[in-house]
Write an enzyme that holds these catalytic residues in place. Structure first.
Site, PDB file in Angstrom:
ATOM      1  N   SER A 146       0.964  35.470 -12.011  1.00 42.53           N
ATOM      2  CA  SER A 146       0.126  36.291 -11.131  1.00 42.53           C
ATOM      3  C   SER A 146      -0.868  35.401 -10.401  1.00 42.53           C
ATOM      4  CB  SER A 146      -0.639  37.343 -11.936  1.00 42.53           C
ATOM      5  OG  SER A 146      -1.590  38.011 -11.117  1.00 42.53           O
ATOM      6  N   TYR A 159      -5.685  39.681 -19.052  1.00 36.78           N
ATOM      7  CA  TYR A 159      -4.410  39.670 -18.327  1.00 36.78           C
ATOM      8  C   TYR A 159      -4.132  38.281 -17.761  1.00 36.78           C
ATOM      9  CZ  TYR A 159      -0.923  40.817 -14.744  1.00 36.78           C
ATOM     10  OH  TYR A 159       0.207  40.839 -13.961  1.00 36.78           O
TER      11      TYR A 159
END
Length: 250
Positions: A146, A159
């Site tokens: 990401s 995350y």
């Protein structure tokens, strides 16, 4: 051989995890469009997975669905066995499955953290391990990181940590595949209009994120699928890399 076949080799078999929705679905449909047979791997939503298979078949492609928890090594082994028994093997593995649960660190629920680690870290390593064992020569392995590993958005600490593990593993696994002619890369999307990303965000937050990119919009799943298509087909000299697909957000 046609130009299209040179760019996107046919007769390849792709396993796509998380393929029942969002980016995973776009990837599965794009690889099928490129001429690859697709195994639509899903965690629990059989109806949506079957819908993806129907869409691919309606367009003239070949696809089957298979349920597997990516963090369960036995289920992942069965997924690869399905690709081998039904389609002859696996040439491309795209691991899009992931969980994103956001909170400031001081409010982080450790159960949420453990859930993300199980899916995003353990799940990635389980899939990568099986792919490294079984992908055929000339294949490609693509996992998902990401852009938040660089963007450092507040509330994303846990995350981001799970996606940092993907980054760290990518080059190592690429080197471990020496002699197999198998590429190993990761894609790092930026803000992309999927239910996973949009959940819990206000219209104002979404609009602000859309303006952050020089292209002044959010990404869409097809933008990310295009990058995967490149890595899964013609990109034989791109290896051990994390490709940031975020419209230029720095």
């Amino acid at each position: 051989m046609s130009i299209n076949q040179e760019v996107h080799p046919t007769n390849r078999v792709a396993i796509v995890t998380g393929a029942s929705g969002g980016i995973g679905r776009a990837v599965a449909e794009r690889l099928a469009q490129d001429g690859q047979t697709v195994v639509v791997a899903y965690a629990g939503n059989k109806a949506r997975a079957d819908e993806v298979v129907t869409t691919i078949r309606s367009a003239g492609g070949t696809a089957t669905a298979f349920q597997a928890d990516v963090a369960d090594e036995q289920q992942v082994a069965a997924l690869f066995a399905h690709a081998e028994s039904e389609h002859g093997g696996a040439d491309v593995v795209v691991h899009t499955a992931g969980v994103m649960l956001l909170a400031p660190l001081v409010e982080l629920d450790l159960d949420d953290f453990d859930r993300m680690v199980r899916t995003n870290v353990r799940g990635t390593f389980v899939v990568l391990r099986e792919a490294a064992r079984r992908v055929r020569e000339g294949g490609a392995i693509v996992s998902f990181s990401s852009s938040v590993t660089r963007l450092a958005f507040p509330t994303y600490s846990a995350y981001t940590a799970t996606k940092g593990a993907v980054d760290a593993a990518t080059l190592v696994v690429a080197k471990e595949m020496r002699g197999r002619d198998v590429t190993v890369n990761a894609v790092a999307p930026g803000p992309t209009a999927t239910p996973l990303f949009l959940d819990g965000k206000s219209d104002e937050q979404v609009a602000g994120l859309a303006q952050a990119a020089p292209l002044e919009r959010l990404g869409v799943p097809d933008d990310i699928a295009e990058v995967v298509s490149f890595l899964a087909g013609p990109a034989r000299w791109v290896n051990g890399q994390v490709l940031y697909a975020n419209g230029g957000i720095a």
